[in-house]
Design a protein around this motif. Structure first.
Motif, mmCIF file in Angstrom:
data_model
loop_
_atom_site.group_PDB
_atom_site.id
_atom_site.type_symbol
_atom_site.label_atom_id
_atom_site.label_comp_id
_atom_site.label_asym_id
_atom_site.label_seq_id
_atom_site.Cartn_x
_atom_site.Cartn_y
_atom_site.Cartn_z
ATOM 1 N N GLN A 1 0.959 -1.379 0.124
ATOM 2 C CA GLN A 1 0.105 -0.071 -0.084
ATOM 3 C C GLN A 1 0.957 1.277 0.117
ATOM 4 O OE1 GLN A 1 -0.715 2.427 2.733
ATOM 5 N NE2 GLN A 1 0.818 1.462 4.104
ATOM 6 N N LYS A 2 2.155 1.074 0.391
ATOM 7 C CA LYS A 2 2.795 2.288 0.520
ATOM 8 C C LYS A 2 3.296 2.583 -1.126
ATOM 9 C CE LYS A 2 6.069 2.549 3.558
ATOM 10 N NZ LYS A 2 7.374 2.652 4.295
ATOM 11 N N GLN A 3 3.121 1.603 -1.911
ATOM 12 C CA GLN A 3 3.410 1.938 -3.391
ATOM 13 C C GLN A 3 2.150 2.252 -4.190
ATOM 14 O OE1 GLN A 3 6.574 2.097 -4.326
ATOM 15 N NE2 GLN A 3 7.218 1.298 -2.090
ATOM 16 N N CYS A 4 1.097 2.560 -3.377
ATOM 17 C CA CYS A 4 -0.108 2.993 -3.983
ATOM 18 C C CYS A 4 0.079 3.914 -5.190
ATOM 19 C CB CYS A 4 -1.194 3.212 -3.102
ATOM 20 S SG CYS A 4 -2.896 3.182 -3.784
ATOM 21 N N PRO A 5 -0.451 3.930 -6.446
ATOM 22 C CA PRO A 5 -0.150 4.733 -7.652
ATOM 23 C C PRO A 5 -1.212 6.040 -7.351
ATOM 24 C CG PRO A 5 -1.180 2.861 -8.242
ATOM 25 C CD PRO A 5 -1.008 2.601 -7.049
ATOM 26 N N TYR A 6 -0.866 7.002 -6.644
ATOM 27 C CA TYR A 6 -2.075 7.890 -6.244
ATOM 28 C C TYR A 6 -1.815 8.928 -7.196
ATOM 29 C CZ TYR A 6 -2.592 6.464 -1.557
ATOM 30 O OH TYR A 6 -2.943 5.530 -0.219
ATOM 31 N N THR A 7 -3.030 9.469 -7.933
ATOM 32 C CA THR A 7 -2.993 10.547 -8.643
ATOM 33 C C THR A 7 -3.652 11.854 -7.920
ATOM 34 O OG1 THR A 7 -4.947 10.151 -9.853
ATOM 35 C CG2 THR A 7 -3.042 9.188 -10.864
ATOM 36 N N TYR A 8 -3.332 13.059 -8.395
ATOM 37 C CA TYR A 8 -3.720 14.283 -7.762
ATOM 38 C C TYR A 8 -4.591 15.034 -8.702
ATOM 39 C CZ TYR A 8 -0.378 12.488 -4.871
ATOM 40 O OH TYR A 8 0.486 11.889 -3.809
ATOM 41 N N GLY A 9 -4.964 14.522 -9.794
ATOM 42 C CA GLY A 9 -5.840 15.120 -10.917
ATOM 43 C C GLY A 9 -6.607 14.106 -11.670
ATOM 44 N N ASP A 10 -7.598 14.430 -12.695
ATOM 45 C CA ASP A 10 -8.022 13.442 -13.457
ATOM 46 C C ASP A 10 -7.270 12.441 -14.328
ATOM 47 O OD1 ASP A 10 -10.200 14.733 -12.372
ATOM 48 O OD2 ASP A 10 -10.882 15.785 -13.992
ATOM 49 N N GLY A 11 -6.026 12.839 -14.733
ATOM 50 C CA GLY A 11 -5.273 12.191 -15.435
ATOM 51 C C GLY A 11 -4.856 10.800 -15.123
ATOM 52 N N GLY A 12 -5.183 9.759 -15.863
ATOM 53 C CA GLY A 12 -4.818 8.372 -15.880
ATOM 54 C C GLY A 12 -5.997 7.638 -15.151
ATOM 55 N N ILE A 13 -7.090 8.089 -14.791
ATOM 56 C CA ILE A 13 -8.237 7.771 -14.050
ATOM 57 C C ILE A 13 -9.272 7.397 -14.977
ATOM 58 C CG2 ILE A 13 -9.849 7.677 -12.144
ATOM 59 C CD1 ILE A 13 -8.093 8.855 -10.569
ATOM 60 N N GLU A 14 -9.573 5.846 -15.149
ATOM 61 C CA GLU A 14 -10.745 5.733 -15.952
ATOM 62 C C GLU A 14 -11.894 5.887 -15.321
ATOM 63 O OE1 GLU A 14 -11.484 5.224 -19.542
ATOM 64 O OE2 GLU A 14 -9.376 5.944 -19.853
ATOM 65 N N THR A 15 -12.919 6.584 -15.431
ATOM 66 C CA THR A 15 -14.199 6.305 -14.855
ATOM 67 C C THR A 15 -15.124 5.503 -15.496
ATOM 68 O OG1 THR A 15 -15.152 8.316 -16.010
ATOM 69 C CG2 THR A 15 -14.035 8.632 -13.735
ATOM 70 N N PRO A 16 -15.893 4.674 -14.663
ATOM 71 C CA PRO A 16 -16.730 3.680 -15.363
ATOM 72 C C PRO A 16 -17.884 4.172 -16.331
ATOM 73 C CG PRO A 16 -16.836 3.230 -12.874
ATOM 74 C CD PRO A 16 -15.983 4.411 -13.308
ATOM 75 N N ILE A 17 -18.243 5.570 -15.967
ATOM 76 C CA ILE A 17 -19.017 6.025 -17.103
ATOM 77 C C ILE A 17 -18.511 7.478 -17.500
ATOM 78 C CG2 ILE A 17 -21.336 4.995 -16.290
ATOM 79 C CD1 ILE A 17 -22.207 7.588 -14.899
ATOM 80 N N LYS A 18 -19.114 8.267 -18.174
ATOM 81 C CA LYS A 18 -18.260 9.408 -18.842
ATOM 82 C C LYS A 18 -19.432 10.375 -19.180
ATOM 83 C CE LYS A 18 -14.383 7.111 -20.723
ATOM 84 N NZ LYS A 18 -13.522 7.269 -19.277
ATOM 85 N N ASN A 19 -19.145 11.610 -18.615
ATOM 86 C CA ASN A 19 -20.182 12.597 -18.962
ATOM 87 C C ASN A 19 -19.860 13.461 -20.504
ATOM 88 O OD1 ASN A 19 -18.037 14.841 -18.524
ATOM 89 N ND2 ASN A 19 -18.628 14.444 -16.130
ATOM 90 N N GLU A 20 -20.652 14.189 -20.609
ATOM 91 C CA GLU A 20 -20.310 14.902 -22.077
ATOM 92 C C GLU A 20 -19.156 15.634 -22.180
ATOM 93 O OE1 GLU A 20 -22.540 18.288 -24.720
ATOM 94 O OE2 GLU A 20 -23.598 17.286 -23.243
#
Length: 811
Positions: free
Chosen positions: A363-382
């Protein structure tokens, strides 16, 4: 009277008052619900997480400064698909001529035309916060209605409205799941509407009270109602179960009174661990923790209020219907879990220790992000769909603004030139490198002769203009020493010329006037965006992603370069953009993560010490739940799935504060039973008795988390939902299949580390109708009516309404 008896009588009086005044309570709650239905719309929702950064964060200071100093015109990236270049060129000209459009960038490079798609970079003639800017964007969309378009713009974007629409669907599905779970785990059908009305009342009143906070975050506004259900449903279930136990031998009214008097301290104690975890969030530097902490604690307070005040009256109101709608329990007994625990008590705990050590390291190596980049959300808005389409077809740049004290145009030009020399920089824009006319930059200093040639003015007129400029600036020395060699920044003398024309001091022919007016419009727009009263702004377009160590390192490089050219203004230099937002989030997270974890453990530890009066038990329980938290956040590291940093801060607090209740239920029951029967029988009976409560509450929280994580488009909320759902499932598995073994091995340690003080034995003699609550030893001669847990040495002649009577082997 003894202190305990006084306390018992006090609780009885409160419970009796609440039950007997139930019609008044119903009226008060009805008024509050009606009021809340309107007041829930009064709260202001903050959509920008930057608002919650610490006050000394560079991004927040820089953004506030830019709001005061500069005008940020609304912009939009509009992608038109399936269009030829000639048609795109004609369309660009048509759009560029619109009155609401200040400028439109389009050319034949792959930055603007690629894969039969055109990308128009539009700048509107209004501030991005101006309602006219929203109207302008809507007008463009109408004009392009016949084309396949994708629009990416911050203009008019209402994140809270988008999330609210998604959450409405989630709430409906969660409600269906909750009702289904309650029907399956209930003992009477009529208790389900009692539980639902109790929760809905608390939820509506809590939403209606949000306006008292003035402003809440879009996250709190969206997920609080679902988390309120998941965190506080136990309270109503505890009171309902108490009522059913008492009602086995007592009438409806008396059962409600006795159940409430007993449930208040029990439920209040249960809520303390949850509140403790949420309090830890309020110590975060990133003030979103305080926002969510206050909203969730408030929701728990209203849930307690609804359970303590409203629900007893509902139990009395529905009491007869509950009696008529009894059914057999659909929750099966699980003796195999207890048997497995006893058989594996020497194997499972060492394996669990090894597991959590590994989880801790991962868990110390958890790939945290601090913005929207790189994260795929299950659904996407317009907006997300448009941004992805644009990113797939065109090269994108990352914009940051460099804000420095105004007045030093030479330093600005040197800084921009050096920045342009870096491979990480795509381009820069500042007054010092914006070409105005004939190769001159806006900040280039021109003599009267040079300006007269540039603007087609007579030299004498230009010299008079310079003289007037000197007088206006109280610079009389230049007039005395001679104006011919005096250089004035082009933008300054040009703006002064325009002002003089406006005031009627200078008159030009129509052709020259039109030329001056066109140049003024462009210069004035640049000045509004790039020069304020005290600060100048430079725009730097990077060839780097918005997040990542490489980007953060280059932000430090930009700072160092700015400090090099502005050595006397180091404290007044700010670098602002999405990348600096993320960098500030990263800095606050590093401290907040440590603070939240330590505080949540300490607060919950104190509560558990008071509950169990033992040092060993709290340590074991916290080890179990903290291990669950480590396993939860080891999963993203193992699967290499980026996780929004806020998810860790919020979910770890909720998981420690709420999921530990499952462990408390099992541990408390086992400690009661272990002295009455063998350890094997005690753990089997403990799991049978605890399973309905744990599966009811746990399944609701798990389902709520999973649905939030799979049915919303916001990266922060997706992360919270996924981690909460996964963390609850992990906690349930460990509490059911690891904690029993730990209790079997550790019960002697728990007993030896106990510091409970035995109360002095008091003799009490009374006659007539006497109520007895507590552990007693002595003789009773009379008729007994109630629930008894006792060993009787003598004759017993009773009707067994529930439970059993048999010979005891105890000495």
């Amino acid at each position: 009277m003894s202190e305990n008896k006084n306390g018992g009588n006090f609780m009885m009086k409160i419970a009796e008052f609440i039950v007997d005044k139930r019609n008044l309570v119903f009226l008060i709650f009805a008024i509050l619900i009606i009021f809340s239905a309107f007041s829930r719309n009064w709260v202001e929702v903050e959509n920008d997480l930057i608002f919650y950064l610490p006050e000394d964060a560079e991004t927040k200071i820089g953004l506030d400064l830019m709001d005061d100093e500069f005008v940020t015109f609304g912009t939009a990236k509009i992608m038109v698909s399936n269009i030829s270049y000639p048609d795109a060129e004609s369309l660009a000209e048509e759009l560029g001529e619109l009155e609401c459009v200040q400028s439109l960038a389009f050319d034949d490079t792959d930055s603007h035309y690629n894969n039969a798609s055109a990308l128009f970079d539009v700048t509107f003639d209004y501030s991005e916060k101006d309602e006219k800017c929203v109207e302008s964007l809507d007008k463009l969309k109408e004009l392009l209605a016949d084309y396949d378009i994708f629009v990416s713009s911050a203009v008019g974007e209402d994140q809270s409205a988008t999330i609210a629409a998604e959450m409405q669907v989630i709430i409906v599905i969660v409600a269906i799941v909750v009702v289904s779970v309650l029907f399956l785990t209930s003992q009477t059908y009529a208790e389900v509407p009692v539980l639902i009305m109790t929760f809905l009342s608390a939820a509506i009143i809590n939403m209606g009270s949000n306006f008292l906070l003035g402003k809440i975050s879009f996250i709190s506004n969206s997920v609080t109602i679902v988390l309120q259900l998941a965190l506080s449903v136990d309270y109503a279930i505890i009171l309902c179960n108490r009522y059913k136990e008492e009602h086995e031998v007592l009438p409806i009214r008396e059962s409600a009174i006795i159940a409430l008097s007993k449930a208040i301290p029990e439920i209040f104690s249960s809520s303390l661990t949850t509140v403790g975890g949420l309090i830890a969030m309020m110590f975060m530097q990133f003030k979103i923790g305080g926002d969510m902490g206050i909203c969730l604690i408030k929701s728990i307070v209203f849930s307690l209020l609804s359970v303590f005040v409203l629900m007893p009256g509902l139990l009395v109101l529905f009491g007869e219907l509950m009696d008529r709608s009894k059914h057999k329990s659909f929750v099966p007994k699980i003796p195999w879990v207890g048997k497995f625990a006893h058989a594996s008590r020497f194997v499972v705990p060492p394996l669990f220790v090894a597991l959590i050590i590994g989880a801790f390291l991962f868990q110390k190596q958890c790939p945290y992000t601090y913005g929207d980049g790189g994260i795929e959300t299950p659904i996407k808005n317009e907006t997300q769909i448009a941004e992805e389409m644009i990113a797939d077809n065109f090269t994108s740049t990352n914009l940051v603004a460099v804000v420095v004290p105004t007045g030093n145009t030479e330093a600005e030009k040197k800084l921009l030139d050096e920045l342009d020399s870096y491979d990480e920089v795509h381009s820069t824009l500042g007054l010092a490198n914006v070409e105005a006319m004939d190769g001159y930059m806006l900040t280039d200093k021109l003599t009267p002769r040079q300006f007269s040639e540039l603007a087609d003015l007579d030299y004498e007129v230009a010299e008079l203009l310079y003289a007037a400029y000197a007088v206006d600036g109280d610079n009389y020395g230049k007039i005395v020493s001679g104006l011919s060699g005096w250089g004035v920044p082009l933008i300054d003398i040009f703006m002064f010329l325009h002002d003089e024309i406006e005031e009627g001091y200078v008159t030009l022919d129509a052709e020259l006037q039109e030329k001056i007016d066109d140049a003024y419009i462009q210069m004035n727009s640049a000045k509004k965006q790039l020069r304020g009263e005290k600060y100048d702004r430079m725009l730097v377009y990077l060839n780097l992603p918005e997040g990542g160590d490489e980007t953060y390192e280059f932000l430090d490089t930009i700072h160092a370069l700015a400090e090099k050219y502005y050595p006397d203004d180091i404290d007044d230099i700010y670098v602002v953009g999405n990348s600096t937002n993320e960098y500030d989030f990263k800095k606050s997270f590093e401290q907040d993560n440590l603070v939240v974890n330590i505080l949540s453990i300490l607060i919950v530890l104190v509560v558990l010490l008071g509950t169990f009066k033992s040092v060993g038990m709290p340590i074991l329980l916290i080890l179990v739940i903290q291990g669950s938290i480590w396993i939860n956040f080891a999963v993203p590291a193992i699967s290499d799935s980026p996780l929004f940093f806020l998810s860790s801060l919020i979910v770890s607090s909720i998981q420690m504060g709420a999921n530990i209740d499952y462990a408390i239920v099992i541990s408390s029951r086992f400690m009661e039973l272990k002295d009455e029967m063998s350890k094997k029988e005690a753990i089997i009976e403990t799991m049978n008795m605890s399973f309905p409560t744990i599966i009811t509450s746990g399944s609701m929280m798990a389902v709520a988390g999973v649905l939030i994580g799979q049915m919303t488009s916001n990266t922060a909320i997706v992360g919270i939902g996924q981690c909460l759902g996964r963390g609850t499932i992990v906690s349930l598995i460990i509490v059911m299949f690891v904690l029993p073994q730990i209790l079997l091995l550790g019960e002697k340690v728990i007993d030896k580390t106990s510091f409970s003080v035995k109360r002095p034995i008091r003799r009490h003699t009374a006659s007539g109708k006497v109520r007895v609550d507590g552990m007693v030893r002595g003789e009773i001669n009379g008729t007994v009516n109630g629930i008894i847990h006792a060993v009787v040495d003598g004759d017993v002649n009773v009707n067994v309404i529930s439970g059993n009577v048999g010979e005891s082997n105890e000495e």
